[in-house]
Each structure stands twice: as structure tokens, then as C-alpha cells.
Design a protein around this motif. Structure first.
Motif, PDB file in Angstrom:
ATOM      1  N   VAL A 242       0.833  -1.210   0.000  1.00 31.97           N
ATOM      2  CA  VAL A 242       0.000   0.000   0.000  1.00 31.97           C
ATOM      3  C   VAL A 242       0.864   1.256   0.000  1.00 31.97           C
ATOM      4  CG1 VAL A 242      -1.631   1.318   1.410  1.00 31.97           C
ATOM      5  CG2 VAL A 242      -1.958  -1.143   1.081  1.00 31.97           C
ATOM      6  N   GLY A 243       1.980   1.185   0.705  1.00 32.89           N
ATOM      7  CA  GLY A 243       2.856   2.353   0.869  1.00 32.89           C
ATOM      8  C   GLY A 243       2.776   2.863   2.301  1.00 32.89           C
ATOM      9  N   LEU A 269       6.304   5.152  12.533  1.00 36.03           N
ATOM     10  CA  LEU A 269       6.550   5.090  11.090  1.00 36.03           C
ATOM     11  C   LEU A 269       7.351   6.298  10.612  1.00 36.03           C
ATOM     12  CD1 LEU A 269       3.204   3.800   9.534  1.00 36.03           C
ATOM     13  CD2 LEU A 269       5.406   2.639   9.548  1.00 36.03           C
ATOM     14  N   LYS A 270       6.980   7.471  11.084  1.00 33.15           N
ATOM     15  CA  LYS A 270       7.646   8.700  10.635  1.00 33.15           C
ATOM     16  C   LYS A 270       9.130   8.685  11.001  1.00 33.15           C
ATOM     17  CE  LYS A 270       7.033  13.723  10.592  1.00 33.15           C
ATOM     18  NZ  LYS A 270       8.464  14.037  10.692  1.00 33.15           N
ATOM     19  N   LYS A 278      11.924   5.522   3.387  1.00 31.14           N
ATOM     20  CA  LYS A 278      11.535   4.127   3.207  1.00 31.14           C
ATOM     21  C   LYS A 278      10.015   4.052   3.177  1.00 31.14           C
ATOM     22  CE  LYS A 278      15.628   2.493   5.720  1.00 31.14           C
ATOM     23  NZ  LYS A 278      16.109   1.732   6.913  1.00 31.14           N
ATOM     24  N   LEU A 279       9.467   3.981   1.975  1.00 30.21           N
ATOM     25  CA  LEU A 279       8.014   4.079   1.801  1.00 30.21           C
ATOM     26  C   LEU A 279       7.355   2.770   1.399  1.00 30.21           C
ATOM     27  CD1 LEU A 279       7.901   7.472  -0.131  1.00 30.21           C
ATOM     28  CD2 LEU A 279       7.964   7.081   2.346  1.00 30.21           C
ATOM     29  N   LYS A 285      14.396   2.204  -1.489  1.00 31.30           N
ATOM     30  CA  LYS A 285      14.936   1.920  -0.153  1.00 31.30           C
ATOM     31  C   LYS A 285      14.098   0.889   0.595  1.00 31.30           C
ATOM     32  CE  LYS A 285      17.144   6.426   0.571  1.00 31.30           C
ATOM     33  NZ  LYS A 285      17.265   7.590   1.475  1.00 31.30           N
ATOM     34  N   GLY A 286      13.003   0.430   0.000  1.00 29.95           N
ATOM     35  CA  GLY A 286      12.160  -0.546   0.654  1.00 29.95           C
ATOM     36  C   GLY A 286      11.284   0.071   1.720  1.00 29.95           C
ATOM     37  N   GLY A 287      10.855  -0.741   2.664  1.00 33.43           N
ATOM     38  CA  GLY A 287       9.996  -0.263   3.746  1.00 33.43           C
ATOM     39  C   GLY A 287      10.161  -1.154   4.950  1.00 33.43           C
ATOM     40  N   LEU A 288       9.081  -1.796   5.393  1.00 36.21           N
ATOM     41  CA  LEU A 288       9.191  -2.763   6.484  1.00 36.21           C
ATOM     42  C   LEU A 288      10.076  -3.932   6.070  1.00 36.21           C
ATOM     43  CD1 LEU A 288       5.466  -2.840   7.696  1.00 36.21           C
ATOM     44  CD2 LEU A 288       7.370  -1.544   8.673  1.00 36.21           C
TER      45      LEU A 288
END
Length: 596
Positions: A242-243, A269-270, A278-279, A285-288
Motif C-alpha cells: 500500500v505504501g 513510522l515517521k 523508506k516508503l 529503499k524498501g519499507g518494512l
């Protein structure tokens, strides 16, 4: 500050102790007995003790189908000292009363060997709340070890008491895997562990939806089934998809409307992701999860057979399914349902069709072979009507436009055209003595050598497995029963099952679901230019759980494996770097094929 700890050198020869013979305690005892350990259970109730031992004796064989071990024995006593005085592990499963647990751990501290690990199955209390009366030295050997409800759910969560020696966790993870449970380690103490906290949030929100009159139970469950069960959606991967910026925006709206705290959601998250760019999936850069490797070649799609024996509809007449699973561990779609115990599958890429066997009921001559497009449409039976008994592994030979398959209880090997015509009998082991050693199971074909290979696995865990070869074409004037070109390549194997041949290197691979250390493995042997064997075979992958399917993906340097434990694995061509692609204890996988 944790204290260094060393595993007991003789743990394999010492019992596991379980305190509490109730519904969960007896199941925990059965789990450890299935791994080959003798289990001693303590309970003050004579009836509970009798029922516990009876449960283990009646069920341990079925539990052990996933461990591959010879089960240990179970006994139950009233006396605590008798149960724990030589144990290497004690699991407390007494009633959820904190003072009782505190007193129990004090007693265990006094009665158990100095190297014994003490674990609490409590889901309500952290182990740190039970340390009031134990010695300082013992605190480093205490942890939570929370089971759910074996054998339906084989998850087990491990969690520190705040003092637990770090060395205990990898040791206990391996021991849990021996008992066919799926261990997860909480990184720090947490009331509710991992899954119970996740479930608490889901449960809380479901009740809120109901109380506000937004929906009804049937609709909530139906949507959950579509999204998370059938769709294979996972919460953290879904947020990345989802982002995370969108996740934060949506969560921020809930925070504003409901007056919720933001520290552990939007603020988290922020600080840790959004401010770092990281979004999620849309971001380099990926995310989780780490970013995807965009330079990697796309891998194949996986199609796999679920025989249905571990599912909720295991007792139904046709519980099997054909599934498509992605390389990143998602159940993409169900291609076919209501299959009569499917076992072998392969694909013809030119015609975009897959072929598979259904075993039916052993001994009934009701086995069948089916064909369908690779999206599951246009399914049709091509072999049936009493022609075969229990068809097993199936292989497509595209250059000949033929499919080959074994018939286990039928003790035969067959070949036919893609439409089922010209059903040729290649091997016929039938006689007046239907012994297991003549059951034909796995098959592969080498057009380069002009030969086919098949396994005769023998009795379960019997070390009577053999691998044979014969020419693709039956010698002139001979029959499937009288042909004299059959050669036994290997014998004395634990329980050889499915086969694959790598023609460019003339290497033969097979799975073995026999007893460890030689069974539940992937094996390989070098063939000669004449299709024979001169060298000893090698085990290249271990620790499978009732190994069945094997498929080579030489183009991408991988081997794919399945087991009845519900896992799909990937290794390199040397059998190394094994990883689980997909796992579901409610599945029991057999054949596997690859889609382009």
C-alpha cells in the motif's frame, strides 16, 4: 546481564517433563514424545494422568509422521521429584494462577538438575513474574514457551524472562523443530507474546465493528477468508504494498477521529521509515521489508499439489487442491479443487497444459490422470475407468509428446499420449505376492540416455527402497513383465520417493521420506554415459518433513522441494542455502511443477 549457558551434553538421553496433564499438557507431552524423547508428566489427578498417557499412546504415531522419529514413551506420576529429577527440560502447564506458578518454579529450582531448562507455557503471565522464589543462577535458564493447540496449530513462541541466557534460544529453536513445531522468538518480553497481541487487536476491532452495527459476523469472516486465507495477504507485506506514507495517512485519520495515541503507530513510522525515505515497495529503499532485488532474473511460477490430508476437509472424498504459489511466499490462486488425493504433476510449455495424477482410494483401481490449461480451465480426465490403481509421480517428455507415470499399488509403470491414448504398460511387477517392495512410486525420463528411472520405496521407514532403470523402448519380443533390460541402480535406501534427472550433467536427484539421518532428505548420484551408477550417492539436503516432490530449475540454479509437513523449499543445485518459500501446517504437499 545474561549468564553464558551450555547445553547438556546428554540431553538426548534424558526425559522431558511436563507439569499438568490437562488438554494442552497432554498435547505438549505428545509433541515431545513424537520427537523421540521419553516424557514424564506430573499431575495430582489420577484420572488426568490416565487420560494423558492414553492420549499420547493413541496419537503419538500420527504426530511422529511429521518428525520422522521413533516415538518415545510417556508416563505420568503424582510425585514431582520422580518426574523432574533427571529432566533436561521442564514445561510448566499448571492452572493460570500466578502464586501457583511462583511456588512451582521455586520447587523446580530445588528439585531439577542444575543444567535443566525451565519453561512456562503461560499465555497470561510473563516468566519474569514467576521468579520471586528462584535463585539468581536459575533465572538464566527460565523462559516462556507458549504452545497453542497441537496438532491443529504447531506454532510455539519462545520469550525471555529478562535474564534468559542468549545461548538457550538457538538451542531450543532446533529442539522445537525436531518436534515438528514452528518456533518464533520474541525479541523482548511482551505480555501476550507475538501472535496473541496481533489477535487481540483483530478481536478488539471486530467487536467494535459489531457493536457499532457496521457489519455482521458472517460478512467479517467472509471478507477475512477472501483477503487473508484465499488471498494469502500478510499484514506487513500488505503495508509495504500500500505504501507506508499511505498507511500513516490513514492511521492519522483514525487517530484524529477516535482520539488514539500516535506514539507506536504514525510517530513510529515517521521516525523509523518515512523520514528515512523508506516508503515500501514503490521505493528503492524498501519499507518494512528490504527493497526487492530489481537486478535478479524473474523466477518461475510454482504449481503444487495439496493432497488434502492436513486440511479441514481431510475426511471428504476429494480433499485435494492444485495451487499456484509465488516465489515470495504468497498463495496466488487455487487452480483446481475437489481432487482425489493428487500426487504427481508436470507441465508441457508448448501446449500450456499441465497433467496430474489422482491416487483415489488405494487398492480400488479408481486412480486417474487429468489434464488442464495452466490457469486451471479446460480440465479433463485422460486416464481412468479402472485402468490404473494408485498413480503417483508423473513426468512430461515434451520431445515425445508423452507422459510417464508410476502406479503404486498397481505395481506398474505406464506411458501415454497427452490425450490419454496409447496407454502403454512399461513395467509390470504384478504377481501373487503384492509386497510393498514392488510398489512403483517416482519416475523420471532421460531421452539423452534413452532410459527411464523409477523408485520402488518398500515399506514405510523400512530401508528397502530401490531405484531401477530400463530402456525407454521395450526390447523387441518382450513385455512389461518379461523384459530383461531392467537394472537396479541403488538398493537399501530408507524410502526413496520422487525423481528428477539433470541431463546435461547426468545427475539423478531424489527425495527420501524414510527415517533420519538418511531419510527426509534430498539425494543425488552421478550417472555414467550408459545410465548406470558407479559411485556412492550423496545426501545434499536434510531436515525435510516427510519429503515428497522435487523439481529442478537449472536455468535459475535452483531446486524446489515439497513435504507432507506443508512446506515448499528452495535450494541451490548443490542442495545448499535451503529456505522455506511457503509453509502452511494445514497443507500436505506432494508433487510440484514450474510454470513459465
Amino acid at each position: 546481564m545474561t549468564v553464558s549457558w551450555q547445553a547438556p551434553a546428554d540431553y538426548a538421553n534424558r526425559p522431558v517433563a511436563v507439569l499438568g496433564a490437562g488438554v494442552l499438557g497432554r498435547r505438549i507431552a505428545c509433541v515431545w514424545a513424537s520427537a523421540g524423547y521419553d516424557v514424564l508428566v506430573r499431575d495430582p489427578s489420577p484420572q488426568q494422568r490416565i487420560d494423558c498417557v492414553a492420549y499420547v499412546e493413541e496419537n503419538v504415531a500420527s504426530y511422529a509422521e511429521k518428525t520422522g522419529k521413533v516415538p518415545g514413551k510417556a508416563a505420568a506420576y503424582e510425585d514431582m521429584k520422580t518426574v523432574v529429577e533427571n529432566a533436561w527440560l521442564v514445561i510448566e502447564a499448571v492452572p493460570e494462577k500466578i502464586q501457583l506458578k511462583i511456588d512451582t518454579f521455586a520447587e523446580l529450582d530445588a528439585l531439577t538438575p542444575a543444567d535443566c531448562i525451565l519453561a512456562s507455557n503461560s499465555s497470561s503471565y510473563k516468566a519474569s513474574e514467576m521468579l520471586e522464589k528462584v535463585s539468581e543462577a536459575r533465572k538464566s535458564q527460565i523462559l516462556n514457551m507458549h504452545y497453542y493447540m497441537p496438532p491443529i496449530c504447531m506454532l510455539v513462541e519462545l520469550m525471555t524472562d529478562g535474564f534468559t541466557s542468549e545461548e538457550i534460544f538457538p538451542f531450543m529453536v532446533e529442539r522445537c523443530k525436531e518436534s515438528a513445531t514452528l518456533p518464533y522468538v520474541a525479541r523482548k518480553e511482551s505480555t501476550g507474546f507475538i501472535f496473541n497481541r496481533l489477535w487481540a487487536a483483530v478481536k478488539r476491532e471486530c467487536l467494535t465493528i459489531l457493536s457499532e452495527g457496521v457489519s455482521v459476523p458472517e460478512e467479517i469472516d467472509a471478507m477475512w477468508d477472501i483477503m487473508f486465507v484465499q488471498g494469502g495477504t500478510r499484514p506487513c507485506k500488505m503495508m509495504d504494498s500500500v505504501g507506508l506514507d499511505t498507511v500513516a495517512f490513514i492511521e492519522g485519520h483514525y487517530i484524529h477521529e477516535r482520539g488514539l495515541p500516535s506514539e507506536h503507530t504514525v510517530d513510529f513510522l515517521k521516525k523509523n521509515y518515512l523520514d528515512e525515505g523508506k516508503l515500501g515497495n514503490k521505493c528503492s529503499k524498501g519499507g518494512l521489508y528490504p527493497p526487492a532485488d530489481t537486478t535478479a532474473k524473474p523466477g518461475p511460477r510454482i504449481v503444487v499439489l495439496d493432497i488434502g490430508l492436513a486440511s479441514a476437509k481431510a475426511t471428504a472424498p476429494n480433499p485435494g487442491e492444485i495451487l499456484e504459489v509465488t516465489l515470495d511466499g504468497k498463495l496466488k490462486q487455487t487452480l483446481a479443487t475437489d481432487q482425489a488425493y493428487p500426487d504427481g504433476i508436470d507441465v508441457d510449455y508448448e501446449s500450456d497444459r499441465m497433467f496430474w495424477t489422482n491416487m483415489g482410494i488405494p487398492g480400488k483401481d479408481d486412480g486417474s490422470v487429468f489434464s488442464a490449461k495452466t490457469d486451471g480451465t479446460d480440465a479433463r480426465q485422460i486416464v481412468g475407468g479402472g485402468a490404473v490403481n494408485t498413480p503417483k509421480q508423473l513426468v512430461v517428455v515434451a520431445e515425445h509428446k508423452k507422459i510417464y507415470f508410476c502406479d503404486r499399488e498397481g505395481r506398474r509403470v505406464f506411458r501415454c499420449n497427452y490425450d490419454g491414448s496409447s496407454l502403454d504398460l512399461l513395467i509390470d511387477n504384478r504377481d501373487d505376492n503384492p509386497e510393498h517392495s514392488k510398489w512403483c512410486v517416482g519416475i523420471t525420463v532421460s531421452p539423452k540416455l534413452g532410459k527411464f528411472f523409477w523408485t520402488q520405496k518398500g515399506v514405510s521407514k523400512g530401508s528397502q527402497g530401490r531405484i531401477f532403470t530400463a530402456n525407454i523402448e521395450t526390447p523387441a519380443g518382450q513385455s512389461a513383465k518379461t523384459r530383461d533390460d531392467i537394472k537396479c541402480l541403488l538398493s537399501g535406501l530408507p524410502e526413496c520417493v520422487d525423481l528428477e534427472v539433470k541431463e546435461d550433467t547426468l545427475q539423478l536427484y531424489w527425495t527420501d521420506r524414510g527415517e533420519i539421518p538418511f531419510g527426509n532428505t534430498l539425494n543425488r548420484v552421478q550417472l555414467t554415459e550408459s545410465g548406470l551408477v558407479e559411485e556412492k550417492h550423496e545426501i545434499i539436503t536434510k531436515h525435510l518433513h516427510e519429503a515428497i516432490g522435487v523439481k529442478l530449475d537449472a536455468a535459475n540454479g535452483h531446486i524446489y522441494l515439497t513435504d507432507l509437513g506443508g512446506s515448499i523449499y528452495q535450494t541451490d543445485l548443490e542442495g545448499k542455502n535451503k529456505k522455506v518459500i511457503y509453509s502452511d501446517e494445514n497443507r500436505a504437499f506432494t508433487g510440484i511443477a514450474l510454470l513459465r
